[in-house]
Design a protein around this motif. Structure first.
Motif, PDB file in Angstrom:
ATOM      1  N   MET A   1     -31.331  -0.853   3.816  1.00 46.17           N
ATOM      2  CA  MET A   1     -30.316  -1.694   3.556  1.00 46.17           C
ATOM      3  C   MET A   1     -30.301  -1.813   2.237  1.00 46.17           C
ATOM      4  O   MET A   1     -31.193  -2.137   1.345  1.00 46.17           O
ATOM      5  N   THR A   2     -29.056  -1.934   1.355  1.00 51.61           N
ATOM      6  CA  THR A   2     -28.850  -2.050   0.301  1.00 51.61           C
ATOM      7  C   THR A   2     -29.411  -3.343  -0.334  1.00 51.61           C
ATOM      8  O   THR A   2     -28.702  -4.438   0.249  1.00 51.61           O
ATOM      9  N   GLN A   3     -29.941  -3.794  -1.358  1.00 56.27           N
ATOM     10  CA  GLN A   3     -30.270  -5.054  -1.954  1.00 56.27           C
ATOM     11  C   GLN A   3     -28.889  -5.585  -2.561  1.00 56.27           C
ATOM     12  O   GLN A   3     -28.105  -4.869  -3.004  1.00 56.27           O
ATOM     13  N   ALA A   4     -29.010  -6.941  -2.503  1.00 56.19           N
ATOM     14  CA  ALA A   4     -27.983  -7.689  -3.107  1.00 56.19           C
ATOM     15  C   ALA A   4     -26.550  -7.126  -2.808  1.00 56.19           C
ATOM     16  O   ALA A   4     -25.792  -7.050  -3.641  1.00 56.19           O
ATOM     17  N   GLU A   5     -26.178  -6.843  -1.527  1.00 52.45           N
ATOM     18  CA  GLU A   5     -24.963  -6.641  -1.187  1.00 52.45           C
ATOM     19  C   GLU A   5     -23.891  -7.754  -1.243  1.00 52.45           C
ATOM     20  O   GLU A   5     -24.367  -8.867  -1.120  1.00 52.45           O
ATOM     21  N   SER A   6     -22.696  -7.523  -1.549  1.00 53.77           N
ATOM     22  CA  SER A   6     -21.765  -8.605  -1.963  1.00 53.77           C
ATOM     23  C   SER A   6     -20.920  -8.750  -0.994  1.00 53.77           C
ATOM     24  O   SER A   6     -20.257  -7.884  -0.500  1.00 53.77           O
ATOM     25  N   TYR A   7     -20.425 -10.113  -0.655  1.00 54.86           N
ATOM     26  CA  TYR A   7     -19.617 -10.501   0.269  1.00 54.86           C
ATOM     27  C   TYR A   7     -18.439 -11.459  -0.194  1.00 54.86           C
ATOM     28  O   TYR A   7     -18.891 -12.265  -1.211  1.00 54.86           O
ATOM     29  N   ASP A   8     -17.508 -11.527   0.652  1.00 56.01           N
ATOM     30  CA  ASP A   8     -16.528 -12.805   0.030  1.00 56.01           C
ATOM     31  C   ASP A   8     -17.214 -14.343   0.583  1.00 56.01           C
ATOM     32  O   ASP A   8     -16.968 -15.207   0.137  1.00 56.01           O
ATOM     33  N   MET A   9     -17.690 -14.208   1.945  1.00 51.76           N
ATOM     34  CA  MET A   9     -18.335 -15.178   2.635  1.00 51.76           C
ATOM     35  C   MET A   9     -19.538 -14.854   3.243  1.00 51.76           C
ATOM     36  O   MET A   9     -19.429 -13.850   3.953  1.00 51.76           O
ATOM     37  N   ILE A  10     -20.605 -15.512   3.147  1.00 54.06           N
ATOM     38  CA  ILE A  10     -21.708 -15.538   3.940  1.00 54.06           C
ATOM     39  C   ILE A  10     -21.849 -16.767   4.778  1.00 54.06           C
ATOM     40  O   ILE A  10     -21.897 -17.693   4.362  1.00 54.06           O
ATOM     41  N   VAL A  11     -22.003 -16.618   6.188  1.00 56.71           N
ATOM     42  CA  VAL A  11     -22.173 -17.563   7.342  1.00 56.71           C
ATOM     43  C   VAL A  11     -23.650 -17.793   7.686  1.00 56.71           C
ATOM     44  O   VAL A  11     -23.821 -16.475   8.252  1.00 56.71           O
ATOM     45  N   VAL A  12     -24.445 -18.635   7.538  1.00 61.38           N
ATOM     46  CA  VAL A  12     -25.643 -18.831   8.122  1.00 61.38           C
ATOM     47  C   VAL A  12     -25.509 -19.528   9.407  1.00 61.38           C
ATOM     48  O   VAL A  12     -25.258 -20.654   9.778  1.00 61.38           O
ATOM     49  N   GLY A  13     -25.843 -18.489  10.345  1.00 58.43           N
ATOM     50  CA  GLY A  13     -25.930 -18.992  11.855  1.00 58.43           C
ATOM     51  C   GLY A  13     -24.925 -18.592  12.621  1.00 58.43           C
ATOM     52  O   GLY A  13     -23.702 -18.509  12.322  1.00 58.43           O
ATOM     53  N   ALA A  14     -25.417 -18.009  13.822  1.00 54.49           N
ATOM     54  CA  ALA A  14     -24.420 -17.411  14.636  1.00 54.49           C
ATOM     55  C   ALA A  14     -24.292 -17.796  16.022  1.00 54.49           C
ATOM     56  O   ALA A  14     -24.019 -17.229  17.141  1.00 54.49           O
ATOM     57  N   GLY A  15     -24.170 -19.285  16.047  1.00 57.04           N
ATOM     58  CA  GLY A  15     -23.560 -19.962  17.287  1.00 57.04           C
ATOM     59  C   GLY A  15     -22.181 -20.139  17.241  1.00 57.04           C
ATOM     60  O   GLY A  15     -21.643 -19.332  16.405  1.00 57.04           O
ATOM     61  N   ILE A  16     -21.498 -20.911  18.293  1.00 54.93           N
ATOM     62  CA  ILE A  16     -20.151 -20.918  18.142  1.00 54.93           C
ATOM     63  C   ILE A  16     -19.423 -21.341  16.869  1.00 54.93           C
ATOM     64  O   ILE A  16     -18.305 -20.916  16.559  1.00 54.93           O
ATOM     65  N   SER A  17     -20.114 -22.413  16.295  1.00 55.26           N
ATOM     66  CA  SER A  17     -19.634 -22.880  14.910  1.00 55.26           C
ATOM     67  C   SER A  17     -19.550 -21.877  13.906  1.00 55.26           C
ATOM     68  O   SER A  17     -18.608 -21.572  13.315  1.00 55.26           O
ATOM     69  N   GLY A  18     -20.602 -21.092  13.734  1.00 58.65           N
ATOM     70  CA  GLY A  18     -20.735 -20.261  12.656  1.00 58.65           C
ATOM     71  C   GLY A  18     -19.804 -18.868  13.007  1.00 58.65           C
ATOM     72  O   GLY A  18     -19.050 -18.400  12.310  1.00 58.65           O
ATOM     73  N   LEU A  19     -19.717 -18.517  14.397  1.00 60.49           N
ATOM     74  CA  LEU A  19     -19.088 -17.413  14.689  1.00 60.49           C
ATOM     75  C   LEU A  19     -17.294 -17.571  14.555  1.00 60.49           C
ATOM     76  O   LEU A  19     -16.834 -16.599  14.334  1.00 60.49           O
ATOM     77  N   SER A  20     -17.063 -18.765  15.014  1.00 62.79           N
ATOM     78  CA  SER A  20     -15.544 -19.118  15.118  1.00 62.79           C
ATOM     79  C   SER A  20     -15.175 -19.090  13.535  1.00 62.79           C
ATOM     80  O   SER A  20     -14.003 -18.732  13.440  1.00 62.79           O
ATOM     81  N   LEU A  21     -15.867 -19.767  12.573  1.00 65.40           N
ATOM     82  CA  LEU A  21     -15.627 -19.731  11.302  1.00 65.40           C
ATOM     83  C   LEU A  21     -15.511 -18.379  10.723  1.00 65.40           C
ATOM     84  O   LEU A  21     -14.563 -17.885  10.183  1.00 65.40           O
ATOM     85  N   ALA A  22     -16.553 -17.856  11.053  1.00 65.05           N
ATOM     86  CA  ALA A  22     -16.731 -16.227  10.469  1.00 65.05           C
ATOM     87  C   ALA A  22     -15.559 -15.274  11.002  1.00 65.05           C
ATOM     88  O   ALA A  22     -14.808 -14.521  10.346  1.00 65.05           O
ATOM     89  N   TYR A  23     -15.328 -15.723  12.233  1.00 63.21           N
ATOM     90  CA  TYR A  23     -14.123 -14.512  12.630  1.00 63.21           C
ATOM     91  C   TYR A  23     -12.703 -15.024  11.866  1.00 63.21           C
ATOM     92  O   TYR A  23     -11.989 -13.963  11.657  1.00 63.21           O
ATOM     93  N   GLN A  24     -12.635 -16.063  11.762  1.00 62.79           N
ATOM     94  CA  GLN A  24     -11.304 -16.582  11.374  1.00 62.79           C
ATOM     95  C   GLN A  24     -11.268 -16.367   9.733  1.00 62.79           C
ATOM     96  O   GLN A  24     -10.031 -15.684   9.515  1.00 62.79           O
ATOM     97  N   VAL A  25     -12.203 -16.349   9.037  1.00 66.21           N
ATOM     98  CA  VAL A  25     -12.192 -15.777   7.779  1.00 66.21           C
ATOM     99  C   VAL A  25     -12.015 -14.220   7.747  1.00 66.21           C
ATOM    100  O   VAL A  25     -11.145 -14.004   7.038  1.00 66.21           O
TER     101      VAL A  25
END
Length: 400
Positions: A1-25
């Protein structure tokens, strides 16, 4: 795994709240990473798939409703409408030393005398006990309704804010059943949320620290590092508060003030021949550490029946829990066999919640941090998705 990979958004937590936000983004074209501390997604959504006969039973949240319009919109986007199944109409029971009708222990005269208070009482500034005690009668509340209400939120309801309990919703879909499930259980919805091509999900990645300069730098327990322009937290408030202590001290303090309740859920699958009572949607024990038993009977199966018991954590040993399960199910303890266990954590929304949450929102917006979860608008699945959708819209506005 490459160190310090870059993203537009990181979401901490994969419950319904986290995944529904991540999916929409992710659907908006942004590159999103979801970091989940556990080795499964879903949080309080937890479907147990029985390995013998294509049978499943919910160990956590168990029902979608037509009033869940934000959630239904996601179901439609995911192409899951074909999997919607209306819940079968089966009864509810209370349990003392036997199964009884849901209203069997209610004093009808007291309920009749107290009922008119519903039209004159206001929820604001009242606990569930203060508000509903006047509506159903104090004796009825103490004897029956406090247990019924505790079953709804899977924690003791007395001090819960009445304003955020059994909320009335202004929207309702006319095209969907009043209450429904999915053919393959709640987990199928969660799994579908992860399928966006712009979304990456890593399991077993417990975030330990977040630092910020021009970007956010996220470090996990096993030493992986990631960077992102924006960050969102969909973890328990105490967990989010701890991680944010160096980035946003004031926000961290408010988040760590939230109390949570730990629940142990224990599930068993039995053959139809082993259980003698009629199908029932759930059973509410009127005493003891078990808050509720929820069943899979709302979708009949040719061979099996499934039951999930929700206990206040650490109030009973596993043996004691399984002994109670056998009593309620009317079977011998050795019939129970292996049970599946899940741990759930729920926030306690006490008086003053609205004021506290408004302050949290202000601090989060000030520090350009996104927050979602079941401690904002309420505990229901719709409350979670509604909050995530609100944060998604804020994200779009900030990134136009």
């Amino acid at each position: 795994m490459t160190q310090a990979e870059s993203y537009d958004m990181i979401v901490v937590g994969a419950g319904i709240s986290g995944l529904s936000l991540a999916y929409q983004v992710a659907q908006s074209g942004k590159k999103v990473l979801v970091l989940e501390a556990e080795n499964r997604i879903g949080g309080c959504l937890n479907t147990h798939y029985h390995d013998k006969n294509d049978f499943w039973v919910e160990m956590g949240a168990h029902t979608f409703y037509a009033t869940y319009t934000n959630l239904i919109h996601l179901i439609q986007q995911l192409g899951l409408e074909k999997d919607i199944v209306a819940r079968e109409k089966v009864g509810m029971k209370v349990f003392t030393d036997k199964h009884e009708k849901i209203m069997s222990k209610v004093n009808k005269f007291e309920l009749l005398c107290s009922g008119p208070n519903l039209f004159f009482s206001k929820r604001d500034g009242k606990t569930v006990k203060e508000y509903f005690g006047k509506i159903v009668g104090k004796k009825n509340y103490e004897k029956v309704f406090n247990r019924m209400f505790s079953a709804v939120i899977v924690q003791k309801a007395d001090n819960f804010s009445a304003e955020f309990f059994l909320k009335k919703r202004k929207t309702k879909s006319k095209e969907h059943p009043k209450s429904f499930v999915l053919k393959q259980g709640m987990q199928s919805f969660m799994q579908a949320l992860t399928q966006s091509e712009n979304l990456t999900l890593y399991y077993g990645q417990r975030v330990t620290s977040v630092q910020k300069s021009d970007e956010f730098f996220v470090k996990t327990e096993d030493g992986n590092e990631y960077r992102t322009k924006d960050i969102a937290f969909a973890a328990a408030p105490s967990v989010a508060g701890e991680i944010l202590s160096s980035v946003s001290p004031n926000l961290s303090t408010y988040l760590k003030e939230y109390q949570t309740k730990n629940i142990t859920s224990r599930t068993v699958v039995l053959s139809k021949e082993q259980v003698t009572f009629d199908p029932v949607s759930f059973v509410i024990p009127l005493q003891g550490a078990c808050l509720a038993m929820v069943t899979r009977d709302v979708i009949s199966h040719h061979e099996s029946r499934g039951f999930s018991f929700h206990f206040e954590e650490d109030h009973k040993s596993q043996n004691d829990q399984e002994q109670f399960m056998s009593e309620l199910l009317g079977v011998k303890p050795d019939v129970i066999g292996d049970t599946k266990e899940a741990k759930h954590q729920l926030p306690v929304l006490e008086l003053g919640h609205r004021t506290r949450i408004e302050k949290i929102k202000q601090l989060a917006e000030k520090d350009n941090i996104y927050l979602t979860g079941n401690y904002f608008n309420g505990l229901s699945l719709e409350d979670c998705v509604e909050r995530s959708t609100q944060e998604f819209k804020r994200y779009l506005k900030n990134n136009n």
